[in-house]
Design an enzyme around this catalytic site. Structure first.
Site, PDB file in Angstrom:
ATOM      1  N   CYS A 164       0.808  -1.222   0.000  1.00 31.87           N
ATOM      2  CA  CYS A 164       0.000   0.000   0.000  1.00 31.87           C
ATOM      3  C   CYS A 164       0.842   1.274   0.000  1.00 31.87           C
ATOM      4  CB  CYS A 164      -0.927   0.013   1.203  1.00 31.87           C
ATOM      5  SG  CYS A 164      -1.826  -1.532   1.434  1.00 31.87           S
ATOM      6  N   HIS A 304      -4.140   7.096   6.405  1.00 32.29           N
ATOM      7  CA  HIS A 304      -4.188   5.829   5.669  1.00 32.29           C
ATOM      8  C   HIS A 304      -5.591   5.245   5.789  1.00 32.29           C
ATOM      9  CE1 HIS A 304      -2.664   2.394   3.591  1.00 32.29           C
ATOM     10  NE2 HIS A 304      -2.811   1.572   4.619  1.00 32.29           N
ATOM     11  N   GLU A 315      -3.240   3.878  13.797  1.00 31.80           N
ATOM     12  CA  GLU A 315      -2.928   5.181  13.214  1.00 31.80           C
ATOM     13  C   GLU A 315      -3.407   6.301  14.135  1.00 31.80           C
ATOM     14  OE1 GLU A 315      -3.077   7.560   8.944  1.00 31.80           O
ATOM     15  OE2 GLU A 315      -4.414   5.840   9.237  1.00 31.80           O
ATOM     16  N   LYS A 336     -10.309   7.119   1.579  1.00 32.64           N
ATOM     17  CA  LYS A 336     -10.647   5.731   1.230  1.00 32.64           C
ATOM     18  C   LYS A 336     -12.113   5.422   1.503  1.00 32.64           C
ATOM     19  CE  LYS A 336      -6.123   3.455   1.786  1.00 32.64           C
ATOM     20  NZ  LYS A 336      -5.293   4.581   2.285  1.00 32.64           N
ATOM     21  N   HIS A 341      -9.809   1.289  -1.354  1.00 33.91           N
ATOM     22  CA  HIS A 341      -8.357   1.174  -1.172  1.00 33.91           C
ATOM     23  C   HIS A 341      -7.704   0.770  -2.495  1.00 33.91           C
ATOM     24  CE1 HIS A 341      -4.495   0.587   0.360  1.00 33.91           C
ATOM     25  NE2 HIS A 341      -4.745  -0.148   1.435  1.00 33.91           N
ATOM     26  N   PHE A 400       1.303  -3.646   3.948  1.00 33.45           N
ATOM     27  CA  PHE A 400       1.654  -4.987   4.419  1.00 33.45           C
ATOM     28  C   PHE A 400       3.169  -5.164   4.334  1.00 33.45           C
ATOM     29  CE2 PHE A 400      -2.511  -7.517   3.356  1.00 33.45           C
ATOM     30  CZ  PHE A 400      -3.187  -6.759   4.294  1.00 33.45           C
TER      31      PHE A 400
END
Length: 414
Positions: A164, A304, A315, A336, A341, A400
């Site tokens: 990402c 994010h 976060e 998002k 995403h 990830f």
């Protein structure tokens, strides 16, 4: 060595809520929802049957039919976004030293559609029927190569791949190259076109994506206690980074300035963020240090904000741990909630959203935030955009593998 100033002179995007920067901004400020039933394949046997697909996109506006046939969909989207960005920048590459103009452009997954298509041919018809274009269509660096060939750009040219965080790393690398003087202009960003059977099935197997098939318009809900996974999306974005002196010399319109980047690793888990959002906190901290500003100067964070419990919670903790009392004074939102995403392309389209927020003094909303998670207690700009002067803003992306990137943007002043 003095560090050179780096500015943004062009932007382009194709994504689930807009096929241009103008359409994208209209979608963002009005809370447009990009989710819908999957149309690219029969998803009736899948746990998830919806996604945020690109809509009403005509690739023939950017490429001829032969070129389209020889590109994976992610590269087609990349070429469209790059064309928009070059047009927006008004660069005439005939007047530029192309050895000092480059491309840094990535994809988290690459040519998944091509891989699946060619694998079916291999199984059904044998190895001799595999397309000679299979490998160059599939590999995740080929969009960078295609963009460089389209405009004859001979400077730094490579791909980033960090899940990402992919396109944020591309922007960060481009910033560093220009800042240190090894290039003057770089097209950077990312593209993803992974709404395919294997990708959707794989994310279902990992229990990462939402399964709210009966209420897909409410499925992407960052920071809401009822969230149950992110919503897959596709698209591309490109921004043109340029040396400030170069931009001024040619009379370019400057959208914003990028003044710092923070790049960190969690070194913790394959998919889960580090406890207390430690990697995210350090990436934001390092971006502020790189840009030479104090935490209290940040007005907005494009989070994010994936709509997954671990990411949203950690976060939030990272923001509170770094910004202390100021965490409750700054604006946060997750775009998002509208776009879904975009995986490797998330960072660049969210950077574009951040730049647009700066230029329009308007914070895009976090839609679908109906019942805030009690542990997520910041101002996430729920449901409706709000007016706010933004001088400094951060865009966060965390991937990830523990890849973290924070980009620091500033309102441009000469």
């Amino acid at each position: 060595m003095d560090k050179r100033r780096v500015v943004i002179t062009g932007m382009g995007t194709v994504n689930p809520i807009g096929n241009s920067v103008k359409e994208y901004w209209e979608g963002l400020k009005n809370g447009r929802n990009g989710a819908g039933p999957i149309t690219k394949f029969d998803a009736s046997d899948f746990a998830t049957q919806f996604a945020c697909e690109v809509k009403n996109f005509d690739p023939s506006m950017y490429l001829d039919k032969k070129a389209i046939r020889r590109m994976d969909p992610y590269t087609v989207l990349a070429m469209a976004a790059a064309t928009q960005a070059v047009q927006d920048s008004q660069i005439n590459f005939d007047d530029v030293d192309t050895e000092r103009a480059g491309v840094i452009f990535g994809s988290g997954i690459g040519g998944m559609d091509t891989f699946e298509t060619q694998h079916r041919i291999f199984i059904e018809q044998g190895p001799r029927r595999i397309s000679p274009f299979f490998v160059p269509m599939m590999i995740s660096d080929i969009a960078a190569g295609q963009i460089s060939m389209q405009w004859g750009l001979k400077g730094p040219n490579y791909a980033t791949t960090s899940a990402c965080a992919t396109s944020s790393h591309a922007i960060a690398d481009a910033f560093i190259h220009i800042q240190r003087g090894s290039a003057d202009i770089i097209l950077c960003g990312g593209a993803e076109a992974a709404i395919t059977p294997m990708a959707v099935g794989g994310f279902n197997a990992a229990r990462a994506i939402s399964t709210w098939n009966d209420k897909y318009l409410q499925a992407s809900r960052p920071f809401d206690k009822d969230r149950n996974g992110f919503v897959m999306a596709e698209g591309a974005g490109v921004i043109v980074l340029e040396d400030y002196e170069s931009a001024i010399k040619r009379g370019a319109v400057i959208h914003a300035e990028i003044i710092g980047v923070g790049l960190t690793g969690d070194a913790f888990h394959l998919t889960a963020p580090a406890p207390e959002g430690d990697g995210a906190r350090r990436s934001m901290r390092d971006a502020l240090r790189d840009g030479g500003i104090n935490p209290e100067q940040i007005d907005y964070i494009n989070a994010h904000g994936t709509s997954t419990e671990l990411n949203d919670l950690n976060e939030t903790k990272a923001i509170k741990n770094l910004f202390k009392e100021h965490a409750y004074k700054l604006a946060v939102s997750s775009t998002k909630s509208m776009t879904g995403h975009l995986l490797g392309a998330a960072g660049v389209i969210e950077s574009i959203a951040t730049i647009l927020a700066i230029n329009n003094s308007l914070i895009p909303p976090t839609i679908n935030l109906d019942t805030p998670d009690p542990e997520c207690d910041l101002d996430y700009t729920p449901k409706v955009a709000k007016e706010l002067n933004v001088d400094f803003a951060l865009s966060n992306t965390f991937g990830f593998g523990g890849h973290n990137a924070s980009l620091l943007f500033k309102k441009f002043s000469g």
